[in-house]
Write a protein that holds these residues in place. Sequence first.
Motif, PDB file in Angstrom:
ATOM      1  N   ASP A 159       0.816  -1.212   0.000  1.00 15.86           N
ATOM      2  CA  ASP A 159       0.000   0.000   0.000  1.00 15.86           C
ATOM      3  C   ASP A 159       0.854   1.268   0.000  1.00 15.86           C
ATOM      4  OD1 ASP A 159      -2.360  -1.417  -0.113  1.00 15.86           O
ATOM      5  OD2 ASP A 159      -2.799  -1.222   2.035  1.00 15.86           O
ATOM      6  N   ALA A 160       1.999   1.233   0.654  1.00 16.61           N
ATOM      7  CA  ALA A 160       2.882   2.396   0.673  1.00 16.61           C
ATOM      8  C   ALA A 160       3.345   2.751  -0.742  1.00 16.61           C
ATOM      9  CB  ALA A 160       4.091   2.129   1.568  1.00 16.61           C
ATOM     10  N   TYR A 161       3.623   1.751  -1.557  1.00 19.05           N
ATOM     11  CA  TYR A 161       4.021   2.002  -2.942  1.00 19.05           C
ATOM     12  C   TYR A 161       2.840   2.437  -3.804  1.00 19.05           C
ATOM     13  CZ  TYR A 161       8.754   0.208  -2.371  1.00 19.05           C
ATOM     14  OH  TYR A 161      10.058   0.040  -1.983  1.00 19.05           O
ATOM     15  N   LEU A 162       1.684   1.838  -3.596  1.00 18.10           N
ATOM     16  CA  LEU A 162       0.542   2.071  -4.478  1.00 18.10           C
ATOM     17  C   LEU A 162      -0.264   3.315  -4.129  1.00 18.10           C
ATOM     18  CD1 LEU A 162      -0.857  -1.563  -4.872  1.00 18.10           C
ATOM     19  CD2 LEU A 162       0.826  -0.363  -6.297  1.00 18.10           C
ATOM     20  N   SER A 163      -0.170   3.790  -2.912  1.00 22.28           N
ATOM     21  CA  SER A 163      -1.059   4.860  -2.450  1.00 22.28           C
ATOM     22  C   SER A 163      -0.880   6.172  -3.194  1.00 22.28           C
ATOM     23  CB  SER A 163      -0.891   5.077  -0.947  1.00 22.28           C
ATOM     24  OG  SER A 163       0.428   5.530  -0.676  1.00 22.28           O
ATOM     25  N   GLY A 164       0.242   6.391  -3.832  1.00 22.86           N
ATOM     26  CA  GLY A 164       0.417   7.614  -4.605  1.00 22.86           C
ATOM     27  C   GLY A 164      -0.387   7.640  -5.886  1.00 22.86           C
ATOM     28  N   ARG A 165      -0.763   6.479  -6.391  1.00 19.97           N
ATOM     29  CA  ARG A 165      -1.491   6.406  -7.660  1.00 19.97           C
ATOM     30  C   ARG A 165      -2.863   5.758  -7.554  1.00 19.97           C
ATOM     31  NH1 ARG A 165       1.496   3.750 -12.350  1.00 19.97           N
ATOM     32  NH2 ARG A 165      -0.432   4.361 -13.363  1.00 19.97           N
ATOM     33  N   TYR A 166      -3.070   4.957  -6.529  1.00 17.71           N
ATOM     34  CA  TYR A 166      -4.311   4.201  -6.407  1.00 17.71           C
ATOM     35  C   TYR A 166      -4.923   4.420  -5.030  1.00 17.71           C
ATOM     36  CZ  TYR A 166      -2.544   1.659 -10.471  1.00 17.71           C
ATOM     37  OH  TYR A 166      -2.068   1.322 -11.707  1.00 17.71           O
ATOM     38  N   THR A 167      -6.217   4.240  -4.956  1.00 18.14           N
ATOM     39  CA  THR A 167      -6.882   4.208  -3.667  1.00 18.14           C
ATOM     40  C   THR A 167      -6.623   2.829  -3.084  1.00 18.14           C
ATOM     41  OG1 THR A 167      -8.591   5.707  -4.467  1.00 18.14           O
ATOM     42  CG2 THR A 167      -9.094   4.419  -2.499  1.00 18.14           C
ATOM     43  N   THR A 168      -6.029   2.803  -1.909  1.00 16.95           N
ATOM     44  CA  THR A 168      -5.669   1.529  -1.293  1.00 16.95           C
ATOM     45  C   THR A 168      -6.644   1.206  -0.163  1.00 16.95           C
ATOM     46  OG1 THR A 168      -4.107   2.647   0.166  1.00 16.95           O
ATOM     47  CG2 THR A 168      -3.233   1.714  -1.869  1.00 16.95           C
ATOM     48  N   PRO A 169      -6.850  -0.056   0.128  1.00 16.75           N
ATOM     49  CA  PRO A 169      -6.265  -1.202  -0.572  1.00 16.75           C
ATOM     50  C   PRO A 169      -6.881  -1.381  -1.949  1.00 16.75           C
ATOM     51  CG  PRO A 169      -7.792  -1.981   1.090  1.00 16.75           C
ATOM     52  CD  PRO A 169      -7.722  -0.485   1.237  1.00 16.75           C
TER      53      PRO A 169
END
Length: 139
Positions: free
Chosen positions: A47-57
């Motif tokens: 989630d730390a990597y994805l949160s800049g581009r995607y709504t996590t989870p």
Amino acid sequence: MSYADRAAMISRFGESEVVMLSDRTDAGAIDDAILDDALVGADAEIDAYLSGRYTTPVAASRMLQDIACDITRYRLCGGPTPVTEEIRARYKDAIGFLSRVADGRANLGGAADAGEQAEHLVEISTGAKLFGRGKGGLV
């Protein structure tokens, strides 16, 4: 929501390896508390990597499940189980992919890229007619 679970770890690596990775008391069984802690840590790392581009989870996918399993496996090493080159390579590959996703050089396929869409929207509106013949025009 978790990207991987106990069943996914067993399916990917086999029960004996998951026992070896999680059993800190030599009980000969999977220690669910230790495994769950590593799974939660892997989810947070993803989630730390994805949160800049995607709504996590992000919605679970087979690709994210495999990445979560590889990260979890790496996180469980260091105690009685040493980190092998294969485990390290899989972890680095997983982090490399997540880094490319974070940088916009890769994507997750079907997941909605909330950050990208919000930043690059164009809005067009028409105003009043300035030039023309007849009513309202300057000519």
